[in-house]
Design an enzyme around this catalytic site. Structure first.
Site, PDB file in Angstrom:
ATOM      1  N   ASN A 198       0.845  -1.188   0.000  1.00 32.02           N
ATOM      2  CA  ASN A 198       0.000   0.000   0.000  1.00 32.02           C
ATOM      3  C   ASN A 198       0.882   1.240   0.000  1.00 32.02           C
ATOM      4  O   ASN A 198       1.737   1.400   0.864  1.00 32.02           O
ATOM      5  CB  ASN A 198      -0.905  -0.018   1.239  1.00 32.02           C
ATOM      6  N   CYS A 203      -5.329   0.955  -1.239  1.00 34.30           N
ATOM      7  CA  CYS A 203      -5.940  -0.350  -0.979  1.00 34.30           C
ATOM      8  C   CYS A 203      -7.028  -0.659  -1.999  1.00 34.30           C
ATOM      9  O   CYS A 203      -7.226  -1.812  -2.383  1.00 34.30           O
ATOM     10  CB  CYS A 203      -6.505  -0.399   0.438  1.00 34.30           C
ATOM     11  N   HIS A 450     -11.411   1.381   4.205  1.00 36.66           N
ATOM     12  CA  HIS A 450     -10.357   0.493   3.728  1.00 36.66           C
ATOM     13  C   HIS A 450     -11.004  -0.533   2.791  1.00 36.66           C
ATOM     14  O   HIS A 450     -12.133  -0.969   3.025  1.00 36.66           O
ATOM     15  CB  HIS A 450      -9.704  -0.198   4.927  1.00 36.66           C
ATOM     16  N   ASP A 467      -5.561  -8.573   1.469  1.00 37.08           N
ATOM     17  CA  ASP A 467      -5.646  -7.318   2.206  1.00 37.08           C
ATOM     18  C   ASP A 467      -4.280  -6.643   2.143  1.00 37.08           C
ATOM     19  O   ASP A 467      -3.430  -6.837   3.014  1.00 37.08           O
ATOM     20  CB  ASP A 467      -6.055  -7.597   3.652  1.00 37.08           C
TER      21      ASP A 467
END
Length: 1122
Positions: A198, A203, A450, A467
């Site tokens: 990131n 994201c 997020h 993630d």
């Protein structure tokens, strides 16, 4: 389309607040906890989530920091830390998650958690203020959260709903990773896949890229896009995406995306701005589609993602039907009011009946009752569904997130109910049965959030969560049930007390769904191997990977090696006067050796001999030293016993700070035949000096050599040698200076010839600059006649690129200026370059390095002291300035207020724009008097008024005594018009109402009012019917009867719409006074907006708002244009 708002992750996070006294004062308040809070009751899982509620009564009495009760998540004790007043000396509420038992934890403890904190809106739960973050907690950072969670004024406002009966409700949701350590977890080893790094707030991009990568057919097409060996990933989207996909396929660690974002033209600022993932998907696919044109993969985007639907209108009472085929790449499905995907599709194809006032104009059949709707002609192999989680709330005038429960199936059958979603033209032989491939999740609210995604790469039973850098295996419950959204109720901690249960909104929920057609699954989920990647690309990416592995290995072995950087005379000759002017060398550009720490230095000299051909006995090495004045000079030669030591020991000797590098100067002496000879013995009286020669005619500085001088000698004793080094006659008169320092300012001093070098405080490594002597008579011939003036110029010179403010995207010219140039110096140089007589008419504007646009506020006359002040904005230094040529000098202009006013003629279809410049203390009345001299009035005694217009509504009539310095028209249009005679003679019961044009448009399956054209005032009398008022309107706007007959009239108030009949008494509708502003009540004229569409004009400069906002589209003007 309503997109998710631009968001920032970890919004306004405060790391620590140890400066606040730690006076633990737990609240005596009612607290609702999750039932399984004991350590023994925590579920054994890879991550555990706990939800915690905190009800604080008598909140307004609190005036210091407070902790909640302790709750347990993941076997760890947590609590909420709150500053209810003046959080950290500002009028904001501050709130943090705190490790409750931090003081008693063992040395070196750490724990990773994702968490959200919320102030619950007790009137409307969905507009609760909620913020999310994640952090690795440790002894130094045992609390983490938000220093400006929300303004205290907003919290204490009783109408907002956050403080009810002096009670505040706080919710917390904490997720703790259980089975792996955040920092040591290996995604490739544990899950078989790697993540993406990131960059700050990317994201959303990472989630989409992982989804696209795991559609192998798409990945294969990307690999087959033509690229060449000469392409650079930072400038080629195709190559950057190929490189990214290759690394995702073959790397063992997380992959960076900086090359890809650079290929988009993004800077660091863009990477810290979060965008909507669906919009990013469209833009990316459009770019790839364009790159694929004319190649073997042309049409891939359409073949995978494009479907078609048919919009139709069918008359009920006559034989008329109109259809239009349109393509789509994703389908936007309503979440609000729908329980699942099927309900959304039902709503999507729902038939709408247009009748009564909404009848449709069916060409030759006139107004007709019709059925209107949408049906699908075909669905694509990969079906993208965007769930409309974000919408604009017109009542609150803000974006809100819809967190309602919304279910989606593993298998989606769009042929259900006999193909009710399909058009008559659809190919019924194609089976529209889809299987879920990925679920892209948005976690958070409107203000922070997020993105991450769940994917089944092979459409098997195993799901994975991607993630950012972490990839984990997940079960089906976490993919489906936990991403439906909705609410969850916590069990009561004290059932006997009849407490109301806490209900938590699930802020993490599905935002985009990707389905793959079952019949094409094998084609889409295909094998992608090395043969699918072009050979030059394979070789290139393998080299990149090998270089990365080599650097990784070097880094891992760095503790075993020392880097030795060796500067030689040749480096000084090559660099001084070209790359550098001050000091002697840039060590990053000299020969570097990577040597094992234990190697004796004498052995290293043999390595130098192999590299340079200079025998060991001819080598003498000097250590460099960084002096207190920040210069870097050779300090002393290595002693013989030091050369017997290891290179690591020498590095320790040479560096007072821990530095992995050993910097050396290699002295090689040459004999008369220019061949190396052994270095001479150096006594304490010998001083090694380095010499630079300056030529004022060429404005050139270069390195000419070094000499050993005796400390007891005086400068005249070496003048002959210097002339020889420079190529001058032996008796040439020269001046010699010492280059002392250059940071933060220059010191270059003339050396006194009458005293010795030692008395002049010269030592080893010092730099002497010399030049031919320039007489006073000849000094004017040169810009920089001596060494100090030239070095001062070099130190302060600044090349500035100038752009015209009217063409801000391109450089027009550049000037070489000095950083210490004054405002007058700069504008005089600009005026000279553009051949302008009066420099005072130049106005400059700084550059914003983040937006790459001019800053809205120009530079004021003589306000910045120096050029450097003009180039620095927001802690960033630019080399760009924008200029404009004014019609009057800037000092005179700054004493005036400039207004752009649109004058609307009373009887003619005419709108003219006038620039009014008056002293700032002037009034609106002065503006109107000035306008009277410039415009054509309907009669000599006409009175004028000035209005504020925004988005086709009148917001204000300016009082004539208002000073114009208080008018901020950056976003508004100023309009002047005559006051009609009938308004001057209005009776006590007469009303002056607002009249606006509007049309209705369908947006996301909802009908919305859209204003357009020029608003106006209309005087109406008590008891006047709509029929009478329509006649007034038609006369005022000069609309032909045939056209006017199609118009509808309505009363609109705060978004509600009521159509009026000819017999309605209009004045009765305008009796209410309890509205926010009179512009929110108006008589609406509904008709088609036939004004020609104007291209969007970006309001780049706050000094020219009329460029974007001057909309002059009287209906009468529009009509005549037709």
């Amino acid at each position: 389309m309503t997109t998710a708002p631009i968001e920032q992750e970890d919004d306004e996070i405060l790391v620590r607040h140890s400066e606040v006294a730690d006076d633990h004062q737990p609240m005596e308040v009612e607290i609702q906890r999750e039932g399984a809070n004991g350590l023994d009751n925590q579920p054994v899982d890879d991550h555990v989530t706990t939800k915690f509620g905190w009800r604080i009564e008598n909140f307004s009495r609190l005036n210091t920091k407070y902790y909640s009760d302790v709750f347990v998540c993941g076997g760890h004790k947590w609590r909420i830390l709150l500053f209810p007043r003046k959080g950290n000396n500002v009028d904001l509420l501050s709130m943090y998650l705190d490790v409750a038992d931090a003081p008693s934890l063992p040395y070196g403890w750490s724990r990773y958690a994702q968490f959200s904190l919320a102030i619950v809106n007790q009137i409307e739960h969905k507009i609760s203020v909620r913020k999310d973050s994640q952090h690795q907690f440790n002894a130094r950072e045992s609390d983490w959260g938000f220093t400006s969670f929300m303004p205290l004024g907003e919290l204490y406002d009783p109408s907002r709903g956050y403080l009810v009966n002096d009670t505040v409700v706080i919710e917390a949701e904490v997720t703790v990773q259980m089975m792996f350590d955040y920092w040591s977890y290996d995604s490739k080893e544990e899950a078989g896949y790697v993540g993406l790094k990131n960059q700050g707030a990317t994201c959303y991009m990472n989630s989409l890229l992982q989804t696209l990568f795991h559609i192998p057919y798409f990945r294969k097409a990307v690999y087959r896009m033509p690229t060449t060996e000469n392409d650079l990933p930072s400038t080629s989207i195709s190559l950057a995406l190929q490189s990214l996909f290759y690394k995702l396929q073959h790397s063992d660690g997380s992959v960076a995306t900086k090359e890809l974002t650079k290929s988009f033209g993004w800077d660091t600022y863009d990477s810290f701005m979060q965008h909507d993932v669906q919009e990013f998907n469209r833009v990316l696919c459009e770019k790839l589609e364009d790159k694929m044109k004319g190649t073997v993969v042309e049409g891939t985007i359409q073949n995978l993602f494009e479907g078609h639907h048919m919009s139709y209108i069918e008359c009920i009472n006559v034989d008329y039907k109109s259809t239009r085929k349109e393509s789509f790449f994703d389908i936007q499905l309503d979440v609000k009011g729908c329980r699942d995907v099927y309900a959304s599709f039902d709503k999507y194809v729902e038939v709408e009946i247009l009748e009564g006032d909404n009848k449709y104009e069916a060409e030759e059949y006139g107004l007709q009752d019709v059925k209107r709707g949408v049906l699908f002609i075909d669905f694509p192999p990969v079906l993208e569904l965007q769930l409309m989680r974000f919408e604009y709330d017109f009542m609150r005038e803000t974006m809100v997130k819809i967190n309602d429960r919304y279910e989606f199936p593993l298998e989606l059958d769009l042929d259900r109910d006999n193909g009710k979603y399909l058009s008559p033209d659809a190919d019924r032989s194609v089976r529209n049965l889809y299987t879920l491939h990925s679920v892209l999740v948005h976690s958070g609210g409107v203000h922070s959030g997020h993105y991450y995604t769940f994917i089944r790469p092979t459409v098997s039973e195993q799901w994975f969560k991607f993630d950012d850098e972490r990839v984990t295996k997940e079960d089906i419950k976490r993919v489906l049930e936990e991403q439906y959204g909705g609410e969850e109720e916590l069990p009561q901690a004290n059932p006997g007390f009849n407490n109301a249960p806490f209900r938590f909104t699930k802020y993490s929920n599905a935002y985009m769904l990707f389905y793959i057609r079952e019949s094409e699954k094998e084609k889409i989920i295909c094998d992608v191997n090395e043969r699918d990647i072009a050979e030059h690309l394979r070789e290139r990416l393998k080299r990149v990977q090998e270089d990365k592995e080599h650097k990784k290995k070097e880094k891992a072995e760095a503790h075993l090696y020392t880097i030795i950087k060796v500067a030689r005379d040749e480096d000084l000759v090559q660099q001084i006067g070209k790359d550098i002017y001050f000091d002697l060398v840039d060590h990053d550009k000299v020969k570097s050796f990577r040597i094992e720490k234990g190697m004796p230095f004498i052995v290293f000299k043999e390595e130098v001999e192999k590299e340079s051909g200079i025998s060991v006995q001819f080598q003498r090495f000097w250590l460099w030293a960084k002096r207190q004045n920040q210069t870097h000079r050779p300090n002393r030669p290595l002693l013989r016993h030091e050369e017997l030591q290891s290179v690591y020991q020498l590095r320790e000797v040479s560096n007072k700070v821990q530095n992995a590098e050993l910097k050396l100067f290699l002295e090689v002496e040459l004999g008369p035949d220019l061949q190396p000879v052994p270095p001479p013995d150096k006594t304490k009286d010998d001083i090694l000096l380095f010499f630079k020669l300056y030529d004022p005619e060429k404005e050139e500085l270069r390195y000419v050599g070094r000499l050993f001088v005796k400390g007891t000698d005086k400068p005249p004793e070496i003048l002959a040698k210097l002339n020889q080094m420079a190529g001058y006659a032996p008796d040439e008169e020269i001046e010699i200076y010492e280059e002392v320092k250059f940071e933060p300012y220059l010191i270059c001093e003339l050396i006194d010839r009458k005293i010795t070098f030692r008395e002049s405080q010269l030592g080893d490594g010092d730099i002497i600059c010399f030049q031919k002597a320039v007489s006073t008579e000849n000094a004017d011939k040169f810009r920089y006649p001596d060494v100090p003036s030239f070095l001062d110029y070099v130190l302060n010179r600044q090349v500035v690129h100038f752009r015209s403010l009217t063409r801000p995207e391109e450089d027009e010219f550049f000037l070489e200026l000095l950083k210490l140039h004054t405002y007058d110096d700069v504008v005089e140089r600009v005026a000279l370059h553009i051949d302008l007589d009066d420099p005072a008419k130049i106005r400059l504007t700084p550059h914003n390095c983040y937006s790459q646009q001019p800053i809205p506020q120009p530079i004021k006359y003589r306000c910045p002291d120096h050029l450097t002040d003009m180039l620095i904005r927001y802690n960033q230094t630019s080399d760009i300035l924008y200029y404009e040529v004014l019609d009057i000098p800037l000092p005179e202009l700054e004493g005036l207020k400039t207004l752009k006013v649109a004058f609307h003629h009373a009887t003619k279809d005419d709108v003219t724009i006038h620039t009014v410049r008056l002293p700032k203390q002037s009034t609106v009345g002065d503006v109107l008097n000035d306008l009277k001299l410039k415009v054509e009035l309907s009669h000599p005694d006409a009175e004028l008024r000035m209005l504020e217009v925004f988005y086709h509504k009148i917001f204000k009539i300016f009082p004539s005594n208002l000073k114009i310095e208080h008018i901020n028209y950056q976003y508004w249009t100023l309009r002047a018009e005559e006051i009609p005679e009938e308004e001057k003679n209005r009776g006590p019961q007469d009303q002056l109402i607002h009249v606006y044009h509007f049309t209705k448009e369908l947006a996301q399956k909802q009908m919305r009012v859209q204003n357009f054209g020029d608003p106006f005032f209309l005087l109406i009398h008590e008891g006047e019917t709509l029929a009478e008022i329509k006649a007034k309107v038609q006369k005022k706007l000069l609309v032909p009867d045939e056209e006017f007959s199609k118009w509808k009239f309505a009363f609109l108030s705060l978004g509600s719409l009521e159509y009026l009949e000819d017999s309605d008494i209009v004045s009765n509708r305008f009796q209410r006074r309890d509205v926010y502003g009179v512009w929110e009540q108006y008589l609406g004229l509904e008709h088609a907006d036939t004004a020609p569409k104007r291209p969007h004009v970006s309001n780049q400069s706050a000094r020219q708002p009329w460029a974007a906002l001057q909309v002059v589209s009287h209906y009468s003007k529009v009509h005549k244009q037709r």
